[in-house]
Design a protein around this motif. Structure first.
Motif, PDB file in Angstrom:
ATOM      1  N   SER A 262      32.688  20.441  46.990  1.00  0.00           N
ATOM      2  CA  SER A 262      33.184  21.766  46.588  1.00  0.00           C
ATOM      3  C   SER A 262      34.578  21.632  46.003  1.00  0.00           C
ATOM      4  CB  SER A 262      33.194  22.732  47.780  1.00  0.00           C
ATOM      5  OG  SER A 262      34.022  22.239  48.810  1.00  0.00           O
ATOM      6  N   ASP A 263      34.870  22.469  44.993  1.00  0.00           N
ATOM      7  CA  ASP A 263      36.194  22.467  44.377  1.00  0.00           C
ATOM      8  C   ASP A 263      36.662  23.898  44.195  1.00  0.00           C
ATOM      9  OD1 ASP A 263      35.617  23.510  41.557  1.00  0.00           O
ATOM     10  OD2 ASP A 263      34.227  21.829  41.622  1.00  0.00           O
ATOM     11  N   ASP A 264      37.934  24.043  43.810  1.00  0.00           N
ATOM     12  CA  ASP A 264      38.511  25.377  43.601  1.00  0.00           C
ATOM     13  C   ASP A 264      38.821  25.619  42.127  1.00  0.00           C
ATOM     14  OD1 ASP A 264      40.563  23.607  43.260  1.00  0.00           O
ATOM     15  OD2 ASP A 264      41.989  24.630  44.573  1.00  0.00           O
TER      16      ASP A 264
ATOM     17  N   THR B 193      32.294  28.500  45.033  1.00  0.00           N
ATOM     18  CA  THR B 193      33.021  28.230  46.275  1.00  0.00           C
ATOM     19  C   THR B 193      33.568  29.518  46.869  1.00  0.00           C
ATOM     20  OG1 THR B 193      33.636  26.042  45.406  1.00  0.00           O
ATOM     21  CG2 THR B 193      34.887  26.868  47.282  1.00  0.00           C
TER      22      THR B 193
ATOM     23  N   THR C 252      30.399  24.649  44.147  1.00  0.00           N
ATOM     24  CA  THR C 252      29.952  23.878  45.299  1.00  0.00           C
ATOM     25  C   THR C 252      28.519  23.431  45.076  1.00  0.00           C
ATOM     26  OG1 THR C 252      31.399  25.055  46.841  1.00  0.00           O
ATOM     27  CG2 THR C 252      29.504  23.910  47.777  1.00  0.00           C
TER      28      THR C 252
ATOM     29  N   THR D  68      27.946  17.697  50.560  1.00  0.00           N
ATOM     30  CA  THR D  68      28.508  18.865  49.886  1.00  0.00           C
ATOM     31  C   THR D  68      29.776  18.467  49.149  1.00  0.00           C
ATOM     32  OG1 THR D  68      27.639  20.342  51.597  1.00  0.00           O
ATOM     33  CG2 THR D  68      29.373  21.214  50.177  1.00  0.00           C
TER      34      THR D  68
ATOM     35  N   SER E  63      36.209  20.714  35.817  1.00  0.00           N
ATOM     36  CA  SER E  63      36.435  21.862  36.701  1.00  0.00           C
ATOM     37  C   SER E  63      37.821  22.474  36.569  1.00  0.00           C
ATOM     38  CB  SER E  63      36.214  21.440  38.158  1.00  0.00           C
ATOM     39  OG  SER E  63      37.247  20.564  38.590  1.00  0.00           O
TER      40      SER E  63
ATOM     41  N   GLY F 200      35.559  28.350  41.626  1.00  0.00           N
ATOM     42  CA  GLY F 200      35.132  27.145  42.316  1.00  0.00           C
ATOM     43  C   GLY F 200      33.653  26.870  42.128  1.00  0.00           C
TER      44      GLY F 200
ATOM     45  N   CYS G  24      39.545  19.229  46.053  1.00  0.00           N
ATOM     46  CA  CYS G  24      38.108  18.968  46.146  1.00  0.00           C
ATOM     47  C   CYS G  24      37.818  18.478  47.560  1.00  0.00           C
ATOM     48  CB  CYS G  24      37.684  17.936  45.105  1.00  0.00           C
ATOM     49  SG  CYS G  24      35.926  17.469  45.202  1.00  0.00           S
TER      50      CYS G  24
ATOM     51  N   THR H 239      25.395  21.313  46.976  1.00  0.00           N
ATOM     52  CA  THR H 239      24.923  20.819  48.268  1.00  0.00           C
ATOM     53  C   THR H 239      23.604  20.090  48.063  1.00  0.00           C
ATOM     54  OG1 THR H 239      25.966  22.677  49.412  1.00  0.00           O
ATOM     55  CG2 THR H 239      24.280  21.450  50.612  1.00  0.00           C
TER      56      THR H 239
ATOM     57  N   THR I 226      23.376  25.102  44.393  1.00  0.00           N
ATOM     58  CA  THR I 226      24.717  25.280  43.848  1.00  0.00           C
ATOM     59  C   THR I 226      25.154  26.728  44.067  1.00  0.00           C
ATOM     60  OG1 THR I 226      23.893  25.851  41.640  1.00  0.00           O
ATOM     61  CG2 THR I 226      24.363  23.522  42.075  1.00  0.00           C
TER      62      THR I 226
END
Length: 387
Positions: free
Chosen positions: A329-331, A363, A372, A327, A304, A370, A309, A374, A360
């Motif tokens: 999620s990252d940036d 983010t 994410t 969930t 990523s 990002g 995160c 779920t 998906t």
């Protein structure tokens, strides 16, 4: 991905970033460089001044550019600092006011290379020498006062950075020690469980084999009965071993949450992860979520390029019933920078076995940055969460 504190640069990009960060502070060298370029000194003085400046910068970088404060021995550090200080005094006395700035680098080097108990008096000492040479040499007062604050601030700031690096290294070593102790404890537990599982069964098989051997010539029917018992005991032992191995291999949410926290921290990614999973989670949904969490965090670490995160684990009521949502999620770079092939396919296949779902998205939908993921698995309404 950011470079870990206290670690050497792992690639050219990290090397370039660290070189740029340190190189910015060499801007103060513009004063002695300009003094040499102005031609106010004799050719011999200019040549020796240039050589002295190059050697000074090289020695300074050797002290400050180290990825770890432990890379040089204390004796080597003292020799380098003594040489650096002597060079600063010599160049300042012989070439004039612009060279007083070298004492700022002496102060910074002392803060970066020496323990606080030594640096806390050596930094003011270097600053005092700067002031003494400045006033005795008749240098402009404004130049002297302008250098005092950078010398003190830069030196003591570097002591804080040095202490942070040492603390980070100690924490990393402690984490490795804890991991090694945990691995050793797991080996002991495995050995103990295998002994408990197989010790009795193998002893019984050995005794019955010896008994069957003695019975075989004169009592073949009784020997056959003993052989049948041996077969039954060995089959049960095999079932027990398979059950034990399955238990060892099955991931759990507490273990994967702790592993995610460690993996993200080791990669230099800021992590927000729940401390404990919900209570009373059925075994199969827990196993599926644990595998999914491991795969999702692995993608964040490897692909990523994220700086942070966040992992959330919460119940939610839907039209189809109550579900537990995981969930991650990252940036980072988004879907283009995340492995969305076999990894997500495997997660989806595991979720299908418990009637779970996977979604998906980016983010940040506006920028597309990002990633994410779920995951939802159906759970009973009495699922408990820790307070």
């Amino acid at each position: 991905m950011s470079m870990g504190i206290g670690r050497p640069p792992g690639n050219r990009k990290q090397m370039a970033i660290k070189s740029l960060w340190i190189g910015v502070w060499l801007a103060f060298m513009s004063a002695p460089i300009k003094d040499l370029a102005d031609g106010t000194h004799t050719p011999w003085a200019t040549a020796l001044g240039t050589l002295g400046l190059v050697v000074f910068v090289g020695c300074y970088l050797a002290l400050v550019f180290r990825p770890s404060p432990r890379m040089l021995t204390p004796v080597q550090v003292r020799i380098a600092l003594t040489f650096l200080s002597a060079l600063a005094v010599t160049l300042s006395l012989t070439l004039g006011s612009p060279w007083l700035v070298l004492f700022v680098y002496v102060s910074v080097s002392a803060g970066a290379a020496l323990p606080l108990r030594t640096a806390r008096w050596l930094i003011p000492a270097a600053t005092a020498v700067l002031v003494a040479i400045g006033f005795t040499g008749g240098h402009p007062r404004e130049i002297i006062t302008a250098l005092v604050f950078p010398a003190l601030l830069g030196g003591f700031s570097m002591t804080g950075i040095r202490q942070m690096i040492l603390t980070t290294i100690e924490l990393r070593e402690a984490r490795a020690t804890v991991a090694q102790l945990a691995a050793n404890e797991e080996r002991l537990r495995l050995a103990r469980d295998l002994h408990d599982l197989l010790g009795h069964s193998l002893s019984l098989i050995t005794l019955k084999s010896e008994l069957a051997g003695r019975m075989l010539p004169d009592h073949p029917e009784q020997a056959a009965a003993q052989v049948a018992d041996i077969e039954q005991v060995s089959r049960q032992a095999l079932v027990d071993v398979r059950s034990a191995v399955t238990g060892y291999r099955r991931p759990t949410l507490p273990g994967e949450l702790a592993g995610a926290r460690t993996a993200l921290a080791a990669a230099g990614i800021t992590a927000a992860i729940p401390a404990e999973p919900p209570e009373n989670l059925p075994e199969k949904p827990e196993e599926v979520l644990a595998w999914a969490l491991r795969e999702a965090v692995t993608n964040v670490v490897r692909h990523s390029g994220a700086r942070s995160c966040k992992v959330t684990l919460a119940p939610r009521q839907t039209l189809d019933g109550r579900v537990l949502e995981l969930t991650v999620s990252d940036d980072g770079r988004g879907a283009s920078g995340t492995a969305v092939g076999n990894g997500l396919t495997g997660i989806a296949e595991r979720l299908a076995t418990v009637d779970g779902t996977l979604t998906t998205r980016a983010t940040d939908p506006r920028s597309g940055k990002g990633f994410t993921i779920t995951l939802s698995v159906p759970v009973e309404s009495d699922l408990g969460f820790p307070e």
